[in-house]
Design a protein around this motif. Sequence first.
Motif, PDB file in Angstrom:
ATOM      1  N   GLY A 110       0.828  -1.134  -0.070  1.00  7.87           N
ATOM      2  CA  GLY A 110       0.038  -0.038   0.004  1.00  7.87           C
ATOM      3  C   GLY A 110       0.830   1.320  -0.132  1.00  7.87           C
ATOM      4  N   GLY A 111       1.970   1.255   0.226  1.00  4.36           N
ATOM      5  CA  GLY A 111       2.957   2.424   0.354  1.00  4.36           C
ATOM      6  C   GLY A 111       4.123   1.912  -0.379  1.00  4.36           C
ATOM      7  N   PHE A 112       4.026   0.975  -1.513  1.00  2.10           N
ATOM      8  CA  PHE A 112       5.107   0.725  -2.296  1.00  2.10           C
ATOM      9  C   PHE A 112       5.804   1.832  -3.042  1.00  2.10           C
ATOM     10  CE2 PHE A 112       6.119  -1.975  -6.234  1.00  2.10           C
ATOM     11  CZ  PHE A 112       7.239  -2.685  -5.649  1.00  2.10           C
ATOM     12  N   LYS A 113       5.111   2.760  -3.647  1.00  2.16           N
ATOM     13  CA  LYS A 113       5.576   3.726  -4.278  1.00  2.16           C
ATOM     14  C   LYS A 113       5.115   5.254  -3.669  1.00  2.16           C
ATOM     15  CE  LYS A 113       5.297   0.947  -8.475  1.00  2.16           C
ATOM     16  NZ  LYS A 113       4.571   0.921  -9.910  1.00  2.16           N
ATOM     17  N   ALA A 114       5.764   6.163  -4.224  1.00  6.15           N
ATOM     18  CA  ALA A 114       5.156   7.560  -4.060  1.00  6.15           C
ATOM     19  C   ALA A 114       3.719   7.805  -4.401  1.00  6.15           C
ATOM     20  CB  ALA A 114       6.033   8.781  -4.655  1.00  6.15           C
ATOM     21  N   ASP A 115       3.467   7.153  -5.734  1.00  6.11           N
ATOM     22  CA  ASP A 115       2.090   7.394  -6.139  1.00  6.11           C
ATOM     23  C   ASP A 115       1.324   5.732  -5.473  1.00  6.11           C
ATOM     24  OD1 ASP A 115       2.063   9.713  -7.666  1.00  6.11           O
ATOM     25  OD2 ASP A 115       3.054   8.831  -9.104  1.00  6.11           O
ATOM     26  N   SER A 116       0.788   6.092  -4.368  1.00 12.16           N
ATOM     27  CA  SER A 116       0.311   4.630  -3.698  1.00 12.16           C
ATOM     28  C   SER A 116      -0.920   4.998  -2.831  1.00 12.16           C
ATOM     29  CB  SER A 116       1.385   4.253  -2.984  1.00 12.16           C
ATOM     30  OG  SER A 116       1.732   4.880  -1.853  1.00 12.16           O
ATOM     31  N   GLU A 117      -1.549   4.216  -2.245  1.00 11.75           N
ATOM     32  CA  GLU A 117      -2.661   4.639  -1.519  1.00 11.75           C
ATOM     33  C   GLU A 117      -2.295   5.383  -0.206  1.00 11.75           C
ATOM     34  OE1 GLU A 117      -5.127   0.078  -1.957  1.00 11.75           O
ATOM     35  OE2 GLU A 117      -3.446   0.610  -0.662  1.00 11.75           O
ATOM     36  N   LEU A 374      -3.013  -7.090  -8.945  1.00 12.21           N
ATOM     37  CA  LEU A 374      -2.114  -6.477  -8.398  1.00 12.21           C
ATOM     38  C   LEU A 374      -2.224  -4.994  -8.774  1.00 12.21           C
ATOM     39  CD1 LEU A 374       0.864  -8.885  -8.588  1.00 12.21           C
ATOM     40  CD2 LEU A 374      -0.597  -8.507  -6.640  1.00 12.21           C
ATOM     41  N   GLY A 375      -2.277  -4.567  -9.910  1.00 10.44           N
ATOM     42  CA  GLY A 375      -2.390  -3.236 -10.533  1.00 10.44           C
ATOM     43  C   GLY A 375      -3.308  -2.526  -9.741  1.00 10.44           C
ATOM     44  N   ILE A 376      -4.568  -2.938  -9.095  1.00 14.07           N
ATOM     45  CA  ILE A 376      -5.471  -2.063  -8.284  1.00 14.07           C
ATOM     46  C   ILE A 376      -4.901  -1.524  -7.117  1.00 14.07           C
ATOM     47  CG2 ILE A 376      -7.465  -2.720  -6.762  1.00 14.07           C
ATOM     48  CD1 ILE A 376      -8.492  -4.687  -8.686  1.00 14.07           C
ATOM     49  N   PHE A 377      -3.938  -2.182  -6.675  1.00 12.37           N
ATOM     50  CA  PHE A 377      -3.148  -1.395  -5.342  1.00 12.37           C
ATOM     51  C   PHE A 377      -1.754  -1.237  -5.658  1.00 12.37           C
ATOM     52  CE2 PHE A 377      -2.476  -5.696  -4.124  1.00 12.37           C
ATOM     53  CZ  PHE A 377      -3.700  -6.442  -4.406  1.00 12.37           C
ATOM     54  N   VAL A 378      -1.152  -1.636  -6.634  1.00 15.23           N
ATOM     55  CA  VAL A 378       0.216  -1.387  -7.227  1.00 15.23           C
ATOM     56  C   VAL A 378       0.657  -0.432  -8.225  1.00 15.23           C
ATOM     57  CG1 VAL A 378       2.606  -2.446  -8.015  1.00 15.23           C
ATOM     58  CG2 VAL A 378       0.634  -3.751  -6.471  1.00 15.23           C
TER      59      VAL A 378
END
Length: 739
Positions: A110-117, A374-378
């Motif tokens: 959920g916090g894998f990238k800057a553009d994340s949830e 996976l793309g839904i939250f990645v």
Amino acid sequence: MSIDLPKLPDSPMSGLIASAVEYLVDAGQRSVLFLDVMRRRGDQYKEHIAQTAPHVLQYAAELIIDGRTLREPVNYALVRIIPPKDVQINSERRPFIVVDPRAGHGPGIGGFKADSEIGVAMKAGHPCYFVGFLPEPMPGQTIERIARAEAIFIEKVISLHPKADGKPCVIGNCQAGWAVMILASLRPELFGPLIIAGAPLAYWAGVHGRYPMRYSGGLLGGSWLTALASDLGAGKFDGAWLVQNFENQNPSNTLWTKQYNVYSKVDTEADRYLEFERWWGGHVNLNAEEIQFIVDELFIGNNLAAGEIEMSDGQRVDLRNIRSPIVVFCSEGDNITPPQQALDWILDCYADVDEIRAYGQTIVYTVHQSVGHLGIFVSGGVAKKEHAELSSNIDLIDVLPPGLYEATFEARADTTASSDLVIGNWVMRCEARTLDDIRAMGGNSAEDERRFAAAKRVSEINLAAYRKFVQPLIKGVMTPQVADIMRNLHPLRLQYELLSSQSPLSSAVKSGAEKVAEDRRPASENNPFLMLQEHISRQIVHTLDSWRDAQEALSETLFLNLYGSPALQAALGIDPRSEPSRRREMSMEHRAMLEKRIAELKSRIGEGGIREAALRGLLYIGSARGMIDERSIEALRRVRRDYSGPRLTLPEFKMLVREQFFMLQLDQEGALAAIPRLLPEDIGQRRAALAAMREVLSAVGEISGERARRLQRVAALFGIDVGEQGDVIASFESKAKAS
């Protein structure tokens, strides 16, 4: 390493030879670099699993509660996400809590990238918290114990934000989605809006010809195999098997595309690939009791939507108990959790939209057209669009009148009306829907329901037989040491271990990659051999996809014919002619409470003041459009900010919206007729209220048609004479056109 190529005389053949040499040099260099990426992947894997609390969160975090220290210890933890220096957090905005899926791989997605949830929620100014987990479960840990721990986590977040404008918004990804829904049904008072992303809530649901994963439990004979895997793990289930199930759904990607993309674009794709593999390869374990609950109650039993899950204290899990708005995010491109599995629980719980409203429930769903599971939250693209809009407009969702809505997104443009009221790059609308809109996506027939019921019964029989005759033998010979050896030999783990720096050839690969990097010579894009390589790759993908499609078609045919057998169904105690229905009737207790509430609201239709009158008028006019737009809510925020009277908190405003909405639903004519009794004598206050209503209504464009007619009626109820009323409407429409 320098390579000098001989010069050939110009001719078609010499050009072809030159292209071949160029390609061979490039392919050789790419092969060395690819092997080095695999070596780095193996080393990364070993470093990652050696950590005490491995995760892939990009953000710094502060530990708030370690679940291992609770009275009923669990391997979960609550952390506060420390915002980057360039992000401003408003401590009075509702906090967001992201709960990561424990589906075989490690935490942090959920916090894998800057553009994340997490990233988009913080960008919208919300404090953020994260619920993750450790690789090893605590002894005696169960799904129910985890739910109680997560309730403690949410209570702590609420206590840390006493001035927040609402209860926490909780995001549950994949398997965390159904876990959050279970907790919200048991402790509804803890929750603000719920965002459930890619979560299977009605696992039997689907359509023929697609989504064959729902058949796997029946074809394997039920959950006895889960129990066997747990017993072979000495009481622990290896999460690598869950990841393997995901991999098996897309063999072309698993066996070819994922690696080929790195090989073919090794100069640019290595870092992205390694970043993802750090999460995907971080396998975790579950206790036998946890995975057995998941498989028996959810995947094969499908008991969540039917209200048939019972806690140890006798309390039943009933999703209709949830009082917070529920946002369901799913995708047509998701073959793990298709839209039917994400949404058909609504059909099991409610007869129609009126019954959704009778429970005071607000459900919003949005269906992406193509993104995978996976793309839904990645996916960064999804985070920038859907998750960003949901985070920015969470207050809109929280104050929606009860009912069923679909969230749609329209790109913001220069021609967008009232574009200054749009927060991001998209205009979010919540459009009213009915249960028929969900049914139109496809679903099970009565015959399908009987088939899955038969598979459930076979699973129960096989599991009972396994536990009686086989389980004692397995438990008698398995030890934790043997189980650890077997886990380490799992193919998904071996692929990392065998290509790490411990491999005998690793030093040669590393030094070779360093030399190649010094004199890298990629082939030109129009190289015919490079084009041939791409063509061969596409053929391999097509072959693997065709094989997958054939396997899926075969598995569906086997399942439908085997469990559709009237003889088998009769032997299992299932009437082959029955019309099974999983929908539950409203309880007598809830019906009595509802009737009492209806009588109370009807008795209060004539109570209130100008605020109640204006809001009642707005709801009456706005309902003609069948949708609510973020621009209207932003305009309402501005009116609320400029209002000189007593301020309402967001929960108070939400309650006021719901009361006025239900009054209109129960007795529209009576509620409208009572408006004059709510208004003050001062005509100036009435004009100001009507002007505020106009500002909100015109935020989405021209006030015309039925909305204009309803506005005329409300203006008359506000005591504006006919002539002046016409001037008011004309000015509304002219202002909208000008904007």
